[in-house]
Design a protein around this motif. Sequence first.
Motif, short mmCIF file in Angstrom:
data_model
loop_
_atom_site.label_atom_id
_atom_site.label_comp_id
_atom_site.label_asym_id
_atom_site.label_seq_id
_atom_site.Cartn_x
_atom_site.Cartn_y
_atom_site.Cartn_z
N UNK A 93 2.08 6.56 -6.87
CA UNK A 93 1.05 7.47 -7.32
C UNK A 93 1.44 8.93 -7.07
N UNK A 94 2.06 9.19 -5.94
CA UNK A 94 2.48 10.56 -5.65
C UNK A 94 3.55 11.03 -6.63
N UNK B 110 0.82 -1.20 0.00
CA UNK B 110 0.00 0.00 0.00
C UNK B 110 0.87 1.26 0.00
N UNK B 111 1.89 1.31 0.82
CA UNK B 111 2.80 2.45 0.90
C UNK B 111 3.55 2.59 -0.42
#
Length: 158
Positions: free
Chosen positions: A11-12, A4-5
């Motif tokens: 995505x960032x 998830x991280x």
Amino acid sequence: MKHFVFILALLLICACDDLKVKKTSTEAILNEELKSFKWNEVDEYPTFITCETSGTQQDRKLCFEQTLAAVILKRMQAERIIVNKDVLDTVLIKFKISDEGHLSLLNFKVDSLTQAEIPNIKFLITSSLDSLPSIEPAIKRGQKVNSEFTLPIIIKAN
């Protein structure tokens, strides 16, 4: 959680590329503006103070042309012109109005037959310009600009 991280970090990073602002050079903006700029048109035509109360821009332009033609015609009619042959000709007069409202004669096209019958026609027309009312210059983008135009005058003498 690790995944998830990792996905969130990915995505960032990708989203940051989308947030970059594209810079446009001033030269590109100027070139684009020059392409869309209509050099042969003005926002407001030159006008006489008496014509400023006319409604639309076309009305003021028409008033200006008619007033100018009327002043020239009045001067021509005041002269006693004697001709040997009938004259029916269109004289083309090219004017320049400076950004300060000064009118000057640039070009004067008259047929040679008309010139022979009325040798002082150019003097009559140029001297009539001395009695013009005050002229407001043309306006382009809020600035007073020089303008040029051609005015046809019909000469008819029997």
